[in-house]
Design a protein around this motif. Structure first.
Motif, PDB file in Angstrom:
ATOM      1  N   GLY A   9      -6.881 -11.490  -5.831  1.00  0.00           N
ATOM      2  CA  GLY A   9      -6.297 -10.035  -5.689  1.00  0.00           C
ATOM      3  C   GLY A   9      -7.290  -9.262  -5.109  1.00  0.00           C
ATOM      4  O   GLY A   9      -8.278  -9.424  -4.686  1.00  0.00           O
ATOM      5  N   GLY A  10      -6.762  -7.916  -4.792  1.00  0.00           N
ATOM      6  CA  GLY A  10      -7.362  -6.968  -4.197  1.00  0.00           C
ATOM      7  C   GLY A  10      -6.543  -5.817  -3.640  1.00  0.00           C
ATOM      8  O   GLY A  10      -5.534  -5.782  -4.007  1.00  0.00           O
ATOM      9  N   GLY A  15       2.738  -4.079   4.214  1.00  0.00           N
ATOM     10  CA  GLY A  15       3.198  -4.820   5.400  1.00  0.00           C
ATOM     11  C   GLY A  15       2.044  -6.277   5.588  1.00  0.00           C
ATOM     12  O   GLY A  15       2.233  -7.129   6.099  1.00  0.00           O
ATOM     13  N   GLY A  16       0.828  -6.175   4.577  1.00  0.00           N
ATOM     14  CA  GLY A  16      -0.181  -7.113   4.804  1.00  0.00           C
ATOM     15  C   GLY A  16       0.079  -8.384   3.741  1.00  0.00           C
ATOM     16  O   GLY A  16       1.366  -8.456   3.067  1.00  0.00           O
ATOM     17  N   SER A  17      -0.829  -9.192   3.882  1.00  0.00           N
ATOM     18  CA  SER A  17      -0.562 -10.495   2.741  1.00  0.00           C
ATOM     19  C   SER A  17      -1.780 -10.713   1.872  1.00  0.00           C
ATOM     20  O   SER A  17      -3.111 -10.352   2.242  1.00  0.00           O
ATOM     21  N   LYS A  87       4.642  -4.374  -0.384  1.00  0.00           N
ATOM     22  CA  LYS A  87       4.885  -3.219  -0.392  1.00  0.00           C
ATOM     23  C   LYS A  87       4.195  -2.384  -1.581  1.00  0.00           C
ATOM     24  O   LYS A  87       3.639  -2.939  -2.578  1.00  0.00           O
ATOM     25  N   PRO A  88       4.090  -0.995  -1.622  1.00  0.00           N
ATOM     26  CA  PRO A  88       3.411  -0.204  -2.563  1.00  0.00           C
ATOM     27  C   PRO A  88       4.104  -0.730  -3.921  1.00  0.00           C
ATOM     28  O   PRO A  88       3.172  -0.679  -5.044  1.00  0.00           O
ATOM     29  N   VAL A 123      -1.265  -2.037  -3.230  1.00  0.00           N
ATOM     30  CA  VAL A 123      -0.975  -2.082  -1.866  1.00  0.00           C
ATOM     31  C   VAL A 123      -0.586  -0.472  -1.571  1.00  0.00           C
ATOM     32  O   VAL A 123      -0.046  -0.022  -2.259  1.00  0.00           O
ATOM     33  N   SER A 124      -1.392  -0.132  -0.396  1.00  0.00           N
ATOM     34  CA  SER A 124      -1.335   1.163   0.078  1.00  0.00           C
ATOM     35  C   SER A 124      -0.419   1.344   0.996  1.00  0.00           C
ATOM     36  O   SER A 124      -0.128   0.542   1.919  1.00  0.00           O
TER      37      SER A 124
END
Length: 125
Positions: A9-10, A15-17, A87-88, A123-124
């Motif tokens: 996690g993090g 849009g990221g993975s 997504k956020p 997710v930002s």
């Protein structure tokens, strides 16, 4: 002592993975269906994805279909959740779980009797 331990996690931008892992110890879960759930403050823990003991069947919540992929490595007693196009709204604590119940119960939280401690995914936008 039976343990399920999540990692991966993090924080990530939209849009990221991220790839979550859930390693089991204390017993083998080779014959168990494995699942991922997530929870945000004030809400119930919700189903995200599940995979049958053989890996031959998978299922996903509608909100993550086409973006998330669950897989397992029985030799390593580990299950994974590849999360793409984040997504956020995916922000939550993610929990892995294991159930000896049949595949018909795989999306039901109460069917799972082994749980990890959870890993935060943020997710930002």
């Amino acid at each position: 002592q039976v343990q399920l331990v999540e990692s991966g996690g993090g924080w990530v931008q939209a849009g990221g993975s991220l790839r979550l892992s859930c390693a089991a110890s204390g017993r083998t879960f080779r014959s168990y269906a494995r699942g991922w759930f997530r929870q945000t403050p004030g809400k119930e823990r919700e189903f995200v994805a599940a995979i049958s003991w053989s890996g031959g069947s998978t299922d996903y919540a509608d909100s993550v279909k086409g973006r998330f992929t669950i897989s397992r490595d029985n030799a390593k007693n580990t299950v994974y959740l590849q999360m793409n196009s984040l997504k956020p709204g995916d922000t939550a604590v993610y929990y892995c779980a294991a159930t000896p119940s049949g595949w018909a119960q795989h999306a039901k939280r109460d069917a799972y009797n082994y749980w990890g401690q959870g890993t935060q995914v943020t997710v930002s936008s």
